[in-house]
Design a protein around this motif. Structure first.
Motif, PDB file in Angstrom:
ATOM      1  N   SER A  71       0.843  -1.201   0.000  1.00 55.38           N
ATOM      2  CA  SER A  71       0.000   0.000   0.000  1.00 55.38           C
ATOM      3  C   SER A  71       0.874   1.245   0.000  1.00 55.38           C
ATOM      4  N   ILE A  72       0.546   2.175  -0.860  1.00 52.60           N
ATOM      5  CA  ILE A  72       1.320   3.422  -0.921  1.00 52.60           C
ATOM      6  C   ILE A  72       1.176   4.238   0.354  1.00 52.60           C
ATOM      7  N   LEU A  73       0.157   3.965   1.152  1.00 55.04           N
ATOM      8  CA  LEU A  73      -0.079   4.730   2.370  1.00 55.04           C
ATOM      9  C   LEU A  73       0.738   4.223   3.563  1.00 55.04           C
ATOM     10  N   GLU A  74       1.593   3.220   3.357  1.00 56.88           N
ATOM     11  CA  GLU A  74       2.438   2.715   4.443  1.00 56.88           C
ATOM     12  C   GLU A  74       3.250   3.848   5.052  1.00 56.88           C
ATOM     13  N   ALA A  75       3.374   3.837   6.369  1.00 58.80           N
ATOM     14  CA  ALA A  75       4.021   4.932   7.102  1.00 58.80           C
ATOM     15  C   ALA A  75       5.520   5.043   6.843  1.00 58.80           C
ATOM     16  N   LYS A  79       6.240   9.680   0.090  1.00 61.62           N
ATOM     17  CA  LYS A  79       5.452  10.005  -1.109  1.00 61.62           C
ATOM     18  C   LYS A  79       5.175  11.493  -1.146  1.00 61.62           C
ATOM     19  N   TYR A  80       5.023  12.012  -2.346  1.00 62.85           N
ATOM     20  CA  TYR A  80       4.877  13.452  -2.552  1.00 62.85           C
ATOM     21  C   TYR A  80       3.899  13.645  -3.703  1.00 62.85           C
ATOM     22  N   ALA A 135       1.198  21.070  -2.669  1.00 64.52           N
ATOM     23  CA  ALA A 135       2.055  19.898  -2.499  1.00 64.52           C
ATOM     24  C   ALA A 135       1.685  19.314  -1.148  1.00 64.52           C
ATOM     25  N   VAL A 136       1.391  18.039  -1.126  1.00 64.76           N
ATOM     26  CA  VAL A 136       1.118  17.347   0.127  1.00 64.76           C
ATOM     27  C   VAL A 136       2.001  16.105   0.120  1.00 64.76           C
ATOM     28  N   TYR A 137       2.791  15.982   1.178  1.00 65.47           N
ATOM     29  CA  TYR A 137       3.735  14.874   1.164  1.00 65.47           C
ATOM     30  C   TYR A 137       4.001  14.332   2.557  1.00 65.47           C
ATOM     31  N   TRP A 138       4.391  13.047   2.546  1.00 61.24           N
ATOM     32  CA  TRP A 138       4.736  12.321   3.761  1.00 61.24           C
ATOM     33  C   TRP A 138       6.173  11.845   3.630  1.00 61.24           C
ATOM     34  N   LEU A 139       7.002  12.289   4.539  1.00 60.15           N
ATOM     35  CA  LEU A 139       8.367  11.784   4.662  1.00 60.15           C
ATOM     36  C   LEU A 139       8.463  11.166   6.049  1.00 60.15           C
ATOM     37  N   PRO A 140       8.794   9.884   6.157  1.00 63.44           N
ATOM     38  CA  PRO A 140       8.800   9.214   7.460  1.00 63.44           C
ATOM     39  C   PRO A 140       9.592   9.955   8.530  1.00 63.44           C
ATOM     40  N   SER A 141      10.671  10.611   8.137  1.00 59.58           N
ATOM     41  CA  SER A 141      11.505  11.311   9.123  1.00 59.58           C
ATOM     42  C   SER A 141      10.957  12.683   9.507  1.00 59.58           C
ATOM     43  N   ASP A 159       1.699  11.222  14.089  1.00 57.62           N
ATOM     44  CA  ASP A 159       0.478  10.460  13.842  1.00 57.62           C
ATOM     45  C   ASP A 159       0.492   9.927  12.406  1.00 57.62           C
ATOM     46  N   PRO A 160       1.292   8.892  12.147  1.00 59.22           N
ATOM     47  CA  PRO A 160       1.365   8.350  10.791  1.00 59.22           C
ATOM     48  C   PRO A 160       0.025   7.855  10.258  1.00 59.22           C
ATOM     49  N   GLN A 161      -0.815   7.278  11.122  1.00 58.23           N
ATOM     50  CA  GLN A 161      -2.128   6.810  10.665  1.00 58.23           C
ATOM     51  C   GLN A 161      -3.018   8.001  10.304  1.00 58.23           C
ATOM     52  N   GLY A 162      -2.942   9.074  11.087  1.00 60.73           N
ATOM     53  CA  GLY A 162      -3.693  10.286  10.744  1.00 60.73           C
ATOM     54  C   GLY A 162      -3.248  10.851   9.410  1.00 60.73           C
ATOM     55  N   ALA A 163      -1.942  10.821   9.155  1.00 54.99           N
ATOM     56  CA  ALA A 163      -1.421  11.286   7.869  1.00 54.99           C
ATOM     57  C   ALA A 163      -1.931  10.399   6.734  1.00 54.99           C
ATOM     58  N   ALA A 164      -1.967   9.089   6.950  1.00 54.02           N
ATOM     59  CA  ALA A 164      -2.474   8.171   5.928  1.00 54.02           C
ATOM     60  C   ALA A 164      -3.947   8.445   5.632  1.00 54.02           C
ATOM     61  N   ILE A 165      -4.707   8.761   6.664  1.00 53.42           N
ATOM     62  CA  ILE A 165      -6.122   9.097   6.466  1.00 53.42           C
ATOM     63  C   ILE A 165      -6.240  10.344   5.596  1.00 53.42           C
ATOM     64  N   VAL A 166      -5.444  11.363   5.891  1.00 56.78           N
ATOM     65  CA  VAL A 166      -5.459  12.587   5.074  1.00 56.78           C
ATOM     66  C   VAL A 166      -5.050  12.273   3.637  1.00 56.78           C
ATOM     67  N   LEU A 167      -3.969  11.512   3.472  1.00 58.67           N
ATOM     68  CA  LEU A 167      -3.496  11.178   2.121  1.00 58.67           C
ATOM     69  C   LEU A 167      -4.487  10.303   1.353  1.00 58.67           C
ATOM     70  N   SER A 168      -5.395   9.639   2.072  1.00 48.14           N
ATOM     71  CA  SER A 168      -6.412   8.832   1.390  1.00 48.14           C
ATOM     72  C   SER A 168      -7.356   9.690   0.558  1.00 48.14           C
ATOM     73  N   LEU A 169      -7.335  11.006   0.772  1.00 50.83           N
ATOM     74  CA  LEU A 169      -8.147  11.916  -0.058  1.00 50.83           C
ATOM     75  C   LEU A 169      -7.660  11.929  -1.509  1.00 50.83           C
TER      76      LEU A 169
END
Length: 193
Positions: A71-75, A79-80, A135-141, A159-169
């Motif tokens: 899954s691309i939403l993995e913490a 992704k950017y 631009a909305v992006y998740w960098l684990p660090s 809150d990686p799960q909260g970020a995944a919920i947002v990115l699910s948009l």
């Protein structure tokens, strides 16, 4: 009869002009983006249109050195997304649409556990005009970041799960455009990194 054919030809010519204008106004996305010291590569690009009206163009970037997860939403997967808008959207409309889609696609108990992350993200949202880019992006660090036209609006970590919920948009079950999401994810899955 001839008058009707001319009218139809004018309408078709006008529609072609609108379609061409929508294509021309979409600015190209770069092949890479750099955030701090991390460079990510474009693996997908997709358009969301209604009839002939361009709503958004989106590009998806990932770090090619990463192992591709299921899954691309993995913490632990960076992704950017760059989203260019073809229509104006108010901050209020963004917030309402985001919240409505999350409520529709996520269980309430999950949303309740991540309410602070969702509220924080929604508070960052600003209105856009055609040509603006989020631009909305998740960098684990670093966590989740939102920027508008290269201007950071906020970052959220913890809150990686909260970020995944947002990115699910854009990339998950709450996507505004399922067709655009599916196009991005299909290109990501088949990209040779």
């Amino acid at each position: 009869m001839e008058s009707g054919m001319r009218s139809m030809l004018r309408v078709l010519t006008g529609l072609c002009g609108v379609l061409l204008a929508a294509t021309i106004h979409a600015a190209p996305f770069g092949e890479t983006v750099t955030v701090g010291e991390q460079t990510l590569s474009k693996v997908a690009q997709a358009r969301y249109s209604l009839l002939w009206k361009r709503i958004t163009d989106v590009a998806l970037y990932v770090d090619p050195a990463q192992v591709k997860p299921d899954s691309i939403l993995e913490a632990d997967y960076a992704k950017y997304l760059t989203i260019e808008y073809g229509v104006p959207v108010s901050a209020e409309r963004f917030e309402k649409m985001s919240r409505d889609l999350l409520v529709e696609h996520w269980p309430e108990e999950v949303l309740a556990r991540h309410r602070a992350a969702i509220d924080t993200f929604c508070d960052w949202l600003e209105g856009v005009k055609p040509g603006d880019r989020y631009a909305v992006y998740w960098l684990p660090s670093q966590g989740l970041t939102l920027a508008l036209n290269d201007r950071p609006l906020g970052s959220l970590s913890g809150d990686p799960q909260g970020a995944a919920i947002v990115l699910s948009l854009w990339l998950g079950q709450a996507a505004v455009s399922e067709a655009q999401r599916d196009s991005l994810l299909q290109a990501w899955r088949t990209a040779s990194l």
